[in-house]
Design a protein around this motif. Structure first.
Motif, PDB file in Angstrom:
ATOM      1  N   LYS A   6      12.245  22.811   9.679  1.00 31.39           N
ATOM      2  CA  LYS A   6      13.001  21.929  10.577  1.00 31.39           C
ATOM      3  C   LYS A   6      13.513  20.641   9.932  1.00 31.39           C
ATOM      4  CE  LYS A   6      10.684  23.582  14.705  1.00 31.39           C
ATOM      5  NZ  LYS A   6       9.936  23.222  15.908  1.00 31.39           N
ATOM      6  N   PHE A   7      13.092  20.342   8.713  1.00 29.37           N
ATOM      7  CA  PHE A   7      13.480  19.086   8.067  1.00 29.37           C
ATOM      8  C   PHE A   7      13.977  19.342   6.649  1.00 29.37           C
ATOM      9  CE2 PHE A   7      10.866  17.899  11.581  1.00 29.37           C
ATOM     10  CZ  PHE A   7      11.426  16.726  12.056  1.00 29.37           C
ATOM     11  N   ILE A   8      14.942  20.245   6.529  1.00 24.31           N
ATOM     12  CA  ILE A   8      15.541  20.549   5.227  1.00 24.31           C
ATOM     13  C   ILE A   8      16.586  19.495   4.889  1.00 24.31           C
ATOM     14  CG2 ILE A   8      16.932  22.206   3.935  1.00 24.31           C
ATOM     15  CD1 ILE A   8      15.601  24.417   5.671  1.00 24.31           C
ATOM     16  N   ASN A   9      17.465  19.206   5.831  1.00 25.10           N
ATOM     17  CA  ASN A   9      18.487  18.160   5.700  1.00 25.10           C
ATOM     18  C   ASN A   9      18.013  16.978   6.539  1.00 25.10           C
ATOM     19  OD1 ASN A   9      20.461  20.019   4.389  1.00 25.10           O
ATOM     20  ND2 ASN A   9      20.290  21.026   6.371  1.00 25.10           N
ATOM     21  N   VAL A  10      17.940  15.798   5.942  1.00 26.72           N
ATOM     22  CA  VAL A  10      17.359  14.664   6.659  1.00 26.72           C
ATOM     23  C   VAL A  10      18.205  13.406   6.552  1.00 26.72           C
ATOM     24  CG1 VAL A  10      14.991  15.516   6.447  1.00 26.72           C
ATOM     25  CG2 VAL A  10      15.916  13.982   4.710  1.00 26.72           C
ATOM     26  N   SER A  11      17.973  12.528   7.506  1.00 32.90           N
ATOM     27  CA  SER A  11      18.539  11.185   7.500  1.00 32.90           C
ATOM     28  C   SER A  11      17.427  10.251   7.974  1.00 32.90           C
ATOM     29  CB  SER A  11      19.742  11.122   8.438  1.00 32.90           C
ATOM     30  OG  SER A  11      20.350   9.860   8.380  1.00 32.90           O
ATOM     31  N   LYS A  63       4.710   5.961   8.536  1.00 35.43           N
ATOM     32  CA  LYS A  63       4.694   4.599   8.019  1.00 35.43           C
ATOM     33  C   LYS A  63       5.243   4.666   6.592  1.00 35.43           C
ATOM     34  CE  LYS A  63       2.760   2.390  11.469  1.00 35.43           C
ATOM     35  NZ  LYS A  63       3.373   1.247  12.127  1.00 35.43           N
ATOM     36  N   PRO A  64       6.140   3.758   6.209  1.00 34.69           N
ATOM     37  CA  PRO A  64       6.751   3.823   4.872  1.00 34.69           C
ATOM     38  C   PRO A  64       5.746   3.937   3.727  1.00 34.69           C
ATOM     39  CG  PRO A  64       7.911   2.234   6.208  1.00 34.69           C
ATOM     40  CD  PRO A  64       6.696   2.662   6.999  1.00 34.69           C
ATOM     41  N   VAL A  65       4.623   3.263   3.832  1.00 34.22           N
ATOM     42  CA  VAL A  65       3.617   3.308   2.781  1.00 34.22           C
ATOM     43  C   VAL A  65       3.023   4.712   2.621  1.00 34.22           C
ATOM     44  CG1 VAL A  65       1.671   2.612   4.239  1.00 34.22           C
ATOM     45  CG2 VAL A  65       1.662   2.053   1.800  1.00 34.22           C
ATOM     46  N   ASN A  66       3.123   5.541   3.660  1.00 32.91           N
ATOM     47  CA  ASN A  66       2.544   6.888   3.642  1.00 32.91           C
ATOM     48  C   ASN A  66       3.571   7.989   3.407  1.00 32.91           C
ATOM     49  OD1 ASN A  66      -0.086   5.961   4.184  1.00 32.91           O
ATOM     50  ND2 ASN A  66       0.382   5.841   6.363  1.00 32.91           N
ATOM     51  N   LEU A  67       4.779   7.629   3.046  1.00 29.42           N
ATOM     52  CA  LEU A  67       5.829   8.638   2.878  1.00 29.42           C
ATOM     53  C   LEU A  67       5.432   9.720   1.886  1.00 29.42           C
ATOM     54  CD1 LEU A  67       8.627   9.657   3.597  1.00 29.42           C
ATOM     55  CD2 LEU A  67       9.548   8.158   1.817  1.00 29.42           C
ATOM     56  N   HIS A  68       4.656   9.380   0.897  1.00 29.40           N
ATOM     57  CA  HIS A  68       4.235  10.351  -0.115  1.00 29.40           C
ATOM     58  C   HIS A  68       3.223  11.369   0.405  1.00 29.40           C
ATOM     59  CE1 HIS A  68       0.997   7.437  -0.116  1.00 29.40           C
ATOM     60  NE2 HIS A  68       0.234   8.373  -0.663  1.00 29.40           N
ATOM     61  N   ASP A  69       2.628  11.109   1.574  1.00 30.04           N
ATOM     62  CA  ASP A  69       1.562  11.954   2.119  1.00 30.04           C
ATOM     63  C   ASP A  69       2.061  12.690   3.362  1.00 30.04           C
ATOM     64  OD1 ASP A  69      -0.740  13.101   3.146  1.00 30.04           O
ATOM     65  OD2 ASP A  69      -1.910  11.255   3.068  1.00 30.04           O
ATOM     66  N   ARG A  70       2.450  13.942   3.200  1.00 33.84           N
ATOM     67  CA  ARG A  70       3.013  14.712   4.329  1.00 33.84           C
ATOM     68  C   ARG A  70       2.044  14.860   5.503  1.00 33.84           C
ATOM     69  NH1 ARG A  70       5.412  19.545   0.871  1.00 33.84           N
ATOM     70  NH2 ARG A  70       5.774  18.192  -0.866  1.00 33.84           N
ATOM     71  N   SER A  71       0.751  14.749   5.237  1.00 33.51           N
ATOM     72  CA  SER A  71      -0.221  14.881   6.330  1.00 33.51           C
ATOM     73  C   SER A  71      -0.159  13.698   7.290  1.00 33.51           C
ATOM     74  CB  SER A  71      -1.637  15.022   5.778  1.00 33.51           C
ATOM     75  OG  SER A  71      -2.095  13.797   5.233  1.00 33.51           O
ATOM     76  N   GLU A 104       9.923  18.231  -1.636  1.00 38.39           N
ATOM     77  CA  GLU A 104      10.438  19.007  -0.506  1.00 38.39           C
ATOM     78  C   GLU A 104       9.672  18.591   0.735  1.00 38.39           C
ATOM     79  OE1 GLU A 104       9.715  23.446   0.549  1.00 38.39           O
ATOM     80  OE2 GLU A 104      11.496  23.355  -0.750  1.00 38.39           O
ATOM     81  N   LEU A 105      10.382  18.056   1.689  1.00 37.73           N
ATOM     82  CA  LEU A 105       9.751  17.598   2.922  1.00 37.73           C
ATOM     83  C   LEU A 105       9.374  18.777   3.807  1.00 37.73           C
ATOM     84  CD1 LEU A 105       8.995  15.117   4.637  1.00 37.73           C
ATOM     85  CD2 LEU A 105      11.282  15.229   5.613  1.00 37.73           C
TER      86      LEU A 105
END
Length: 87
Positions: A9-14, A41-49, A4-5
């Motif tokens: 404000k970012f429930i539905n995303v593109s 950065k794509p490499v950090n997508l897993h880290d919401r911070s 869950e992102l």
């Protein structure tokens, strides 16, 4: 990877990749919110911070970014967004 992102404000995303960033356009409650923008950065997508939220433009028209989702501003006023995509 699924997670869950956001719950505001970012429930539905593109997503849109550009210039080494992954830009995330998001809306909140279905057909009751505007579109906001974040980036990571794509490499950090897993880290919401590592997400940065667009909080408007500065005096010289340069984008300003914040680490806080609450600072994200609407890109335009149209609080009826449902499904959407970016291209």
């Amino acid at each position: 990877m699924l997670y869950e992102l956001s719950s505001t404000k970012f429930i539905n995303v593109s997503f849109w990749p550009a210039d080494g960033w992954l830009y995330i356009y998001g809306s909140g409650d279905y057909r009751k919110s505007n579109v906001c923008l974040a980036r990571v950065k794509p490499v950090n997508l897993h880290d919401r911070s590592k997400l940065e939220y667009f909080k408007g433009v500065g005096p010289k028209g340069r984008p300003r970014w914040s680490p806080h989702e609450a600072d994200a501003v609407a890109l335009f006023q149209h609080p009826q967004i449902g499904e959407f995509s970016v291209s």
